[in-house]
Design a protein around this motif. Structure first.
Motif, PDB file in Angstrom:
ATOM      1  N   ALA A   1       6.155  -3.599   6.720  1.00  0.00           N
ATOM      2  CA  ALA A   1       7.612  -3.523   6.850  1.00  0.00           C
ATOM      3  C   ALA A   1       8.275  -4.896   6.887  1.00  0.00           C
ATOM      4  CB  ALA A   1       7.974  -2.732   8.106  1.00  0.00           C
ATOM      5  N   GLN A   2       7.763  -5.816   7.705  1.00  0.00           N
ATOM      6  CA  GLN A   2       8.407  -7.119   7.809  1.00  0.00           C
ATOM      7  C   GLN A   2       8.318  -7.890   6.502  1.00  0.00           C
ATOM      8  OE1 GLN A   2      10.328  -8.248  10.476  1.00  0.00           O
ATOM      9  NE2 GLN A   2      10.896  -9.682   8.850  1.00  0.00           N
ATOM     10  N   ASP A   3       7.199  -7.767   5.799  1.00  0.00           N
ATOM     11  CA  ASP A   3       7.063  -8.416   4.494  1.00  0.00           C
ATOM     12  C   ASP A   3       8.050  -7.829   3.490  1.00  0.00           C
ATOM     13  OD1 ASP A   3       5.096 -10.090   5.417  1.00  0.00           O
ATOM     14  OD2 ASP A   3       3.433  -8.889   4.642  1.00  0.00           O
ATOM     15  N   GLN A   4       8.320  -6.527   3.602  1.00  0.00           N
ATOM     16  CA  GLN A   4       9.317  -5.921   2.723  1.00  0.00           C
ATOM     17  C   GLN A   4      10.704  -6.523   2.986  1.00  0.00           C
ATOM     18  OE1 GLN A   4       9.313  -1.634   2.307  1.00  0.00           O
ATOM     19  NE2 GLN A   4       7.106  -1.484   2.652  1.00  0.00           N
ATOM     20  N   LEU A   5      11.037  -6.714   4.244  1.00  0.00           N
ATOM     21  CA  LEU A   5      12.337  -7.309   4.574  1.00  0.00           C
ATOM     22  C   LEU A   5      12.427  -8.750   4.064  1.00  0.00           C
ATOM     23  CD1 LEU A   5      12.816  -5.993   8.225  1.00  0.00           C
ATOM     24  CD2 LEU A   5      14.002  -5.206   6.174  1.00  0.00           C
ATOM     25  N   ASP A   6      11.344  -9.517   4.248  1.00  0.00           N
ATOM     26  CA  ASP A   6      11.340 -10.900   3.769  1.00  0.00           C
ATOM     27  C   ASP A   6      11.487 -10.952   2.251  1.00  0.00           C
ATOM     28  OD1 ASP A   6      10.988 -11.665   6.389  1.00  0.00           O
ATOM     29  OD2 ASP A   6       8.817 -11.990   6.197  1.00  0.00           O
TER      30      ASP A   6
ATOM     31  N   GLY B   1      -2.984   8.534  15.689  1.00  0.00           N
ATOM     32  CA  GLY B   1      -3.167   7.838  14.422  1.00  0.00           C
ATOM     33  C   GLY B   1      -1.845   7.388  13.827  1.00  0.00           C
ATOM     34  N   PHE B   2      -1.529   6.093  13.965  1.00  0.00           N
ATOM     35  CA  PHE B   2      -0.255   5.586  13.451  1.00  0.00           C
ATOM     36  C   PHE B   2      -0.446   4.459  12.437  1.00  0.00           C
ATOM     37  CE2 PHE B   2       1.030   8.076  16.982  1.00  0.00           C
ATOM     38  CZ  PHE B   2       2.300   8.520  16.672  1.00  0.00           C
TER      39      PHE B   2
ATOM     40  N   VAL C   1     -14.532  17.373  18.041  1.00  0.00           N
ATOM     41  CA  VAL C   1     -13.237  17.630  18.656  1.00  0.00           C
ATOM     42  C   VAL C   1     -12.188  17.765  17.553  1.00  0.00           C
ATOM     43  CG1 VAL C   1     -11.433  16.680  20.169  1.00  0.00           C
ATOM     44  CG2 VAL C   1     -13.851  16.298  20.707  1.00  0.00           C
ATOM     45  N   PRO C   2     -11.377  18.817  17.546  1.00  0.00           N
ATOM     46  CA  PRO C   2     -10.295  18.905  16.557  1.00  0.00           C
ATOM     47  C   PRO C   2      -9.349  17.718  16.691  1.00  0.00           C
ATOM     48  CG  PRO C   2     -10.635  21.025  17.619  1.00  0.00           C
ATOM     49  CD  PRO C   2     -11.448  20.025  18.392  1.00  0.00           C
ATOM     50  N   PHE C   3      -9.015  17.100  15.550  1.00  0.00           N
ATOM     51  CA  PHE C   3      -8.144  15.927  15.536  1.00  0.00           C
ATOM     52  C   PHE C   3      -7.033  16.130  14.520  1.00  0.00           C
ATOM     53  CE2 PHE C   3      -7.363  11.804  13.237  1.00  0.00           C
ATOM     54  CZ  PHE C   3      -6.489  11.273  14.173  1.00  0.00           C
ATOM     55  N   VAL C   4      -5.792  15.901  14.952  1.00  0.00           N
ATOM     56  CA  VAL C   4      -4.643  15.952  14.045  1.00  0.00           C
ATOM     57  C   VAL C   4      -4.108  14.538  13.862  1.00  0.00           C
ATOM     58  CG1 VAL C   4      -2.257  16.710  13.779  1.00  0.00           C
ATOM     59  CG2 VAL C   4      -3.999  18.334  14.527  1.00  0.00           C
ATOM     60  N   ASN C   5      -4.162  14.073  12.629  1.00  0.00           N
ATOM     61  CA  ASN C   5      -3.642  12.752  12.262  1.00  0.00           C
ATOM     62  C   ASN C   5      -2.130  12.857  12.114  1.00  0.00           C
ATOM     63  OD1 ASN C   5      -2.978  10.313  11.003  1.00  0.00           O
ATOM     64  ND2 ASN C   5      -3.754  10.997   9.019  1.00  0.00           N
ATOM     65  N   LEU C   6      -1.407  12.102  12.935  1.00  0.00           N
ATOM     66  CA  LEU C   6       0.039  12.224  12.975  1.00  0.00           C
ATOM     67  C   LEU C   6       0.762  11.399  11.917  1.00  0.00           C
ATOM     68  CD1 LEU C   6       0.714  12.174  16.832  1.00  0.00           C
ATOM     69  CD2 LEU C   6       0.506  14.151  15.312  1.00  0.00           C
ATOM     70  N   PHE C   7       0.305  10.152  11.664  1.00  0.00           N
ATOM     71  CA  PHE C   7       1.149   9.287  10.831  1.00  0.00           C
ATOM     72  C   PHE C   7       0.368   8.280   9.990  1.00  0.00           C
ATOM     73  CE2 PHE C   7       5.800   7.579  11.261  1.00  0.00           C
ATOM     74  CZ  PHE C   7       6.130   8.269  10.101  1.00  0.00           C
ATOM     75  N   ALA C   8      -0.949   8.393   9.907  1.00  0.00           N
ATOM     76  CA  ALA C   8      -1.755   7.484   9.092  1.00  0.00           C
ATOM     77  C   ALA C   8      -1.863   8.049   7.680  1.00  0.00           C
ATOM     78  CB  ALA C   8      -3.143   7.300   9.701  1.00  0.00           C
ATOM     79  N   SER C   9      -1.321   7.318   6.710  1.00  0.00           N
ATOM     80  CA  SER C   9      -1.223   7.837   5.343  1.00  0.00           C
ATOM     81  C   SER C   9      -2.401   7.448   4.460  1.00  0.00           C
ATOM     82  CB  SER C   9       0.065   7.331   4.684  1.00  0.00           C
ATOM     83  OG  SER C   9       0.053   5.910   4.599  1.00  0.00           O
TER      84      SER C   9
ATOM     85  N   ASP D   1      19.496  -7.651 -11.184  1.00  0.00           N
ATOM     86  CA  ASP D   1      20.083  -6.335 -11.448  1.00  0.00           C
ATOM     87  C   ASP D   1      18.963  -5.308 -11.555  1.00  0.00           C
ATOM     88  OD1 ASP D   1      21.763  -4.253 -12.043  1.00  0.00           O
ATOM     89  OD2 ASP D   1      22.010  -4.800 -14.163  1.00  0.00           O
ATOM     90  N   LEU D   2      18.490  -4.840 -10.421  1.00  0.00           N
ATOM     91  CA  LEU D   2      17.428  -3.838 -10.382  1.00  0.00           C
ATOM     92  C   LEU D   2      17.457  -3.130  -9.036  1.00  0.00           C
ATOM     93  CD1 LEU D   2      15.459  -5.624  -8.457  1.00  0.00           C
ATOM     94  CD2 LEU D   2      14.453  -6.422 -10.576  1.00  0.00           C
ATOM     95  N   LEU D   3      16.586  -2.155  -8.888  1.00  0.00           N
ATOM     96  CA  LEU D   3      16.472  -1.440  -7.620  1.00  0.00           C
ATOM     97  C   LEU D   3      15.184  -1.860  -6.927  1.00  0.00           C
ATOM     98  CD1 LEU D   3      17.616   2.164  -8.617  1.00  0.00           C
ATOM     99  CD2 LEU D   3      18.953   0.374  -7.496  1.00  0.00           C
ATOM    100  N   VAL D   4      15.210  -1.846  -5.611  1.00  0.00           N
ATOM    101  CA  VAL D   4      14.033  -2.213  -4.825  1.00  0.00           C
ATOM    102  C   VAL D   4      13.743  -1.099  -3.824  1.00  0.00           C
ATOM    103  CG1 VAL D   4      12.970  -3.905  -3.290  1.00  0.00           C
ATOM    104  CG2 VAL D   4      14.614  -4.662  -5.030  1.00  0.00           C
ATOM    105  N   THR D   5      12.487  -0.700  -3.758  1.00  0.00           N
ATOM    106  CA  THR D   5      12.056   0.242  -2.732  1.00  0.00           C
ATOM    107  C   THR D   5      10.718  -0.250  -2.206  1.00  0.00           C
ATOM    108  OG1 THR D   5      11.772   2.587  -2.181  1.00  0.00           O
ATOM    109  CG2 THR D   5      10.804   1.836  -4.250  1.00  0.00           C
ATOM    110  N   GLY D   6      10.147   0.465  -1.273  1.00  0.00           N
ATOM    111  CA  GLY D   6       8.886   0.032  -0.696  1.00  0.00           C
ATOM    112  C   GLY D   6       8.057   1.200  -0.225  1.00  0.00           C
ATOM    113  N   PHE D   7       6.779   0.925   0.029  1.00  0.00           N
ATOM    114  CA  PHE D   7       5.925   1.992   0.544  1.00  0.00           C
ATOM    115  C   PHE D   7       6.413   2.401   1.926  1.00  0.00           C
ATOM    116  CE2 PHE D   7       2.380   3.924   2.713  1.00  0.00           C
ATOM    117  CZ  PHE D   7       1.933   4.815   1.750  1.00  0.00           C
ATOM    118  N   PRO D   8       6.448   3.707   2.208  1.00  0.00           N
ATOM    119  CA  PRO D   8       7.010   4.177   3.485  1.00  0.00           C
ATOM    120  C   PRO D   8       6.039   4.094   4.657  1.00  0.00           C
ATOM    121  CG  PRO D   8       6.459   6.036   2.101  1.00  0.00           C
ATOM    122  CD  PRO D   8       6.202   4.818   1.273  1.00  0.00           C
ATOM    123  N   HIS D   9       5.700   2.879   5.058  1.00  0.00           N
ATOM    124  CA  HIS D   9       4.947   2.715   6.303  1.00  0.00           C
ATOM    125  C   HIS D   9       5.780   3.263   7.460  1.00  0.00           C
ATOM    126  CE1 HIS D   9       1.710   0.359   4.575  1.00  0.00           C
ATOM    127  NE2 HIS D   9       2.580  -0.401   3.943  1.00  0.00           N
TER     128      HIS D   9
END
Length: 457
Positions: free
Chosen positions: A270-275, A141-142, A159-167, A286-294
């Motif tokens: 991610a690519q939209d954040q860079l654009d 799960g990514f 079946v036991p399932f561990v979600n690794l990276f889907a937020s 004069d501000l700060l920019v961050t993004g959701f951590p995909h």
């Protein structure tokens, strides 16, 4: 010599659960004296999770642990996608090597069987892994789609399932399943951490840019709740919606410039954040920019691209599940082992892959079974504690099976020449080293609480 922080944490953990500590000591004593591992394991399991231990009392000794893992392809996608896939695969390889060595000491046949698949193809990969007849659980799960598909498939097939990276928060709410457990931090956890860090730094005026998709819309709603319900004086001063393939337009840029925002949050891929960073940089704001951590944004590849795209606004702070410069709690050793093995820093996807294997390995070992019921019971038991090298014993929340854990804030270094040092750890939330609260209570400061959850397990 242990640090003062380590000593304080040790005292806190002993006070928080003296019974668990004494059980672990008894387990350690058994092993040191050369006792049969199964006896030691039974003693510990009986104390930590009596129902599991009793259920397994009459079974044969555990002889095999095989885990199936579905990973993204390293040969397809963008450079950012490749960075995630490579890190995940390397984390799984390291875990396989280390736990194979551990299992061999006790005569257990341990293996991790991997498959590469993305999007809808993860279902066929999961079925192939299960058809082999050896794996007892699946990890993967990514993104939101993969997490949803694998969680539903695992529930239908028990079946036991561990979600690794889907937020995606829906996986912990209306789409939750009794067979799914989330090593991946939830969107709610990431957003609560981001608002906590930035608002406490005095940044109270927020402008939000989101995509049109359902997941981004849900993140936008959850961010609004975090600002309005958790932080007095914080407010949204505007928002814009990105049209797919179009990006941040002049009207949105004008709105940001005139909003009085302290911080812009990009709830977009991610690519939209860079654009967006490129276009914001041209406005000299004069501000700060961050993004959701995909997943793609939690890589040094993204950090470098962000710095190159916007030398001023692109060197801000980013939320992470794991930080390669973390140098406490045993994280130093894990980061060092990974660096020695791969000559690369351990990034979040690598950490997630490693910990997914570790959680399933320990669940089989400590329940002394790879049968579905005892494994799920151990994963869900309130007394089951997993050390994921974040400085405190973590556990899965009973109401949505989300792993409690701290998150990290990393500052992109504009002058770094070493890959590992492209990011520098500047924050941790919850601040687990603070005395005065129980570990579970402190870890539950981020993410959805029982009253907010729509999950009905």
């Amino acid at each position: 010599m242990p640090t003062a922080t380590a000593i304080i944490l040790g005292v806190m953990m002993v006070k928080a659960d003296a019974r668990r500590s004494s059980a672990f000591q008894r387990f350690t004593d058994f092993v040191r004296k050369g006792a049969v591992f199964g006896s030691a394991l039974a003693a510990l399991s009986m104390t930590l999770c009596p129902t599991v231990a009793q259920a397994q009392a009459q079974t044969e000794p555990l002889s095999q642990i095989h885990i199936g893992v579905i990973l993204p392809s390293t040969s397809e996608g963008t450079e950012l996608d490749h960075a995630v896939a490579q890190a995940a695969q390397q984390g799984v390889v390291l875990a396989t090597e280390e736990f194979t060595q551990n299992a061999t000491m006790f005569g257990i046949d341990f293996a991790v069987v991997t498959a590469e698949a993305e999007g809808p193809d993860v279902i066929a990969a999961a079925e192939d892994l299960l058809a082999g007849g050896d794996v007892f659980a699946i990890a993967g799960g990514f993104d939101a789609e993969e997490g949803r598909l694998l969680s539903q498939w695992a529930n239908e097939n028990t079946v036991p399932f561990v979600n690794l990276f889907a937020s995606d928060d829906r996986l912990r709410n209306e789409l939750c399943a009794a067979t799914s457990f989330h090593v991946a931090p939830s969107s709610a956890m990431y957003l609560d951490a981001l608002t906590g860090w930035y608002v406490r730094a005095g940044l109270r005026n927020w402008f939000v840019v989101r995509s049109e998709d359902e997941e981004s819309a849900a993140q936008y709603e959850r961010l609004g709740r975090a600002l309005s319900e958790r932080h007095f004086g914080a407010r949204e001063v505007g928002h814009a919606v990105l049209t797919p393939g179009v990006g941040l337009q002049d009207d949105a840029l004008d709105a940001i410039a005139g909003s009085g925002a302290d911080v812009v949050v990009l709830l977009s891929p991610a690519q939209d954040q860079l654009d967006a960073l490129v276009r914001l940089e041209k406005r000299n704001l004069d501000l700060l920019v961050t993004g959701f951590p995909h997943p793609q944004t939690q890589t040094r590849t993204f950090f470098a691209a962000s710095r190159d795209a916007a030398p001023v606004l692109g060197v801000g702070m980013r939320a992470l599940a794991w930080e390669p410069t973390l140098d406490a709690y045993g994280a130093r050793e894990l980061n060092a082992r990974y660096m020695d093995r791969w000559d690369q820093p351990m990034e979040s996807a690598a950490w997630a892959g490693y910990q997914g294997i570790k959680v399933l390995f320990e669940s089989a070992m400590f329940s002394s079974s790879t049968e579905v019921e005892p494994v799920l019971s151990y994963l869900a038991a309130p007394g089951s504690v997993f050390d994921v090298w974040k400085g405190i014993g973590t556990s899965f929340r009973p109401w949505d099976h989300q792993l409690r854990q701290p998150l990290y804030l990393s500052k992109i270094d504009p002058a770094a020449t070493e890959t590992r040092l492209l990011g520098q750890l500047v924050g941790e939330l919850p601040a687990i080293y603070m005395p005065g609260t129980e570990p579970v209570e402190r870890l539950d400061q981020i993410g959805d609480l029982p009253g907010q959850s729509q999950c009905r397990l």
